[in-house]
Design a protein around this motif. Structure first.
Motif, PDB file in Angstrom:
ATOM      1  N   CYS A  30       0.873  -1.244  -0.129  1.00  0.00           N
ATOM      2  CA  CYS A  30       0.094  -0.122   0.075  1.00  0.00           C
ATOM      3  C   CYS A  30       0.957   1.156  -0.083  1.00  0.00           C
ATOM      4  N   ILE A  31       0.130   2.450  -0.205  1.00  0.00           N
ATOM      5  CA  ILE A  31       0.800   3.681  -0.165  1.00  0.00           C
ATOM      6  C   ILE A  31       1.747   3.964   0.959  1.00  0.00           C
ATOM      7  N   GLU A  32       0.951   3.701   2.159  1.00  0.00           N
ATOM      8  CA  GLU A  32       1.947   3.719   3.559  1.00  0.00           C
ATOM      9  C   GLU A  32       3.176   3.043   3.546  1.00  0.00           C
ATOM     10  N   ASN A  63      -7.906   5.569  -3.971  1.00  0.00           N
ATOM     11  CA  ASN A  63      -8.698   4.196  -3.843  1.00  0.00           C
ATOM     12  C   ASN A  63      -8.443   3.886  -2.567  1.00  0.00           C
ATOM     13  N   GLU A  64      -7.130   3.738  -2.021  1.00  0.00           N
ATOM     14  CA  GLU A  64      -6.920   3.338  -0.633  1.00  0.00           C
ATOM     15  C   GLU A  64      -7.515   4.186   0.363  1.00  0.00           C
ATOM     16  N   VAL A  69     -11.852   5.539   4.295  1.00  0.00           N
ATOM     17  CA  VAL A  69     -13.038   6.244   4.703  1.00  0.00           C
ATOM     18  C   VAL A  69     -14.370   5.588   4.797  1.00  0.00           C
ATOM     19  N   LYS A  70     -14.504   4.695   3.887  1.00  0.00           N
ATOM     20  CA  LYS A  70     -15.644   3.998   3.934  1.00  0.00           C
ATOM     21  C   LYS A  70     -15.790   3.116   5.176  1.00  0.00           C
ATOM     22  N   LEU A 140      -3.857  12.472   1.759  1.00  0.00           N
ATOM     23  CA  LEU A 140      -2.973  13.352   2.251  1.00  0.00           C
ATOM     24  C   LEU A 140      -1.981  12.468   3.560  1.00  0.00           C
ATOM     25  N   LYS A 141      -2.813  11.989   4.380  1.00  0.00           N
ATOM     26  CA  LYS A 141      -2.372  11.171   5.504  1.00  0.00           C
ATOM     27  C   LYS A 141      -1.363  10.245   5.265  1.00  0.00           C
ATOM     28  N   ASN A 142      -1.889   9.166   4.201  1.00  0.00           N
ATOM     29  CA  ASN A 142      -1.351   8.278   3.975  1.00  0.00           C
ATOM     30  C   ASN A 142       0.167   8.393   3.522  1.00  0.00           C
TER      31      ASN A 142
END
Length: 305
Positions: A30-32, A63-64, A69-70, A140-142
């Protein structure tokens, strides 16, 4: 513990926290995790990070962010768009977010102000962003969270990956067993409502030089507030509780406090704006040592605010 060994332990704990950050998406990481890998590679230089905005609007990252959020659900913002309604036009919504971010035209919606009761009978103000804004804040947080996680001290437990209130309590018990008998229990009054925007942006800019990312963060800080029956109000101070990125920004803001107190020789356990500085034993004398702790605590807090 020497400074070098403390830093090594800090980075090690950060690596462990992000080692499990994987998602079931094609391609694996994942991005993180990817961002943490970059941070770890360059950590010795304590460099500033630039050209990050393209990681924010990266399609996979968006998408992540949406999936998180979902998963967290929650009510809609001032536009009354719900999670389910946003999802019905998901691709169109994410495409529009990406377009606006790429063109440096993204403008957050006003935040919906609601108040919830506190145990003491007072009201806690919350700011509820729209679903769209929550997706952007999460994206942004990711990207920026791994940069600051590499710097945060292990004395900070609130709203961090792999950290919890239970661990904070366990750390307090450990410190007690080490012989610390006296504590200054402190709460920063109305902290989220009184964060100085300029000092916060300056703190972020110490590690991030991408002007578009800094402007995006500022736009969320300065988003108007809509309170029922009172209309729109400018937000000139504070970071609303309820925003996805607010806890991370709070930890960035209070990182100086953590370092200052550690430099003064105090063992601090902090959970968001609640902290318990410990540095006294009975043999050292309660009254003078406690007064000194309180005075230095106030000095550190003044430097933050």
């Amino acid at each position: 513990m020497h400074k070098s060994s403390r830093n090594a332990a800090k980075v090690g704990s950060g690596e462990r926290r992000y080692a499990s950050c994987r998602k079931g998406l094609a391609g694996g990481l994942c991005i993180e995790t990817a961002c943490w890998g970059l941070v770890r590679k360059e950590r010795k230089e304590k460099r500033k990070w630039h050209s990050l905005i393209d990681k924010v609007w990266n399609w996979r990252n968006l998408n992540e962010a949406w999936e998180k959020v979902k998963q967290n659900r929650g009510a809609g913002g001032i536009d009354d768009v719900t999670i389910d309604e946003f999802e019905r036009n998901l691709e169109q919504n994410l495409n529009e977010i990406q377009r606006l971010l790429r063109q440096d035209m993204y403008k957050p919606n006003p935040v919906k102000r609601v108040c919830i009761p506190k145990p003491d009978g007072k009201q806690r103000p919350l700011g509820i962003p729209t679903i769209r804004d929550r997706v952007v804040q999460q994206a942004l947080k990711n990207v920026i969270e791994p940069i600051f996680e590499a710097e945060f001290l292990d004395s900070s437990f609130g709203y961090r990956p792999g950290k919890s209130a239970k661990q904070a309590i366990e750390r307090i018990e450990d410190v007690k067993d080490e012989g610390h008998e006296w504590v200054v229990d402190a709460d920063i009054k109305a902290f989220f409502d009184t964060v100085n925007h300029e000092k916060l942006i300056d703190a972020v800019a110490e590690r991030i030089s991408d002007g578009r990312v800094l402007r995006l963060i500022r736009s969320f800080l300065e988003a108007d507030i809509m309170e029922q029956g009172q209309g729109l109000a400018k937000n000139v101070i504070g970071t609303p509780q309820g925003g996805v990125i607010s806890p991370l920004l709070a930890n960035i803001y209070l990182h100086y406090f953590d370092e200052k107190m550690a430099g003064l020789g105090y063992e601090v356990v902090r959970y968001a704006d609640d902290c318990a500085p410990r540095g006294c034993t009975r043999d050292e004398g309660l009254v003078p040592r406690s007064r000194l702790a309180g005075s230095r605590l106030q000095t550190a807090l003044s430097c933050c605010g």
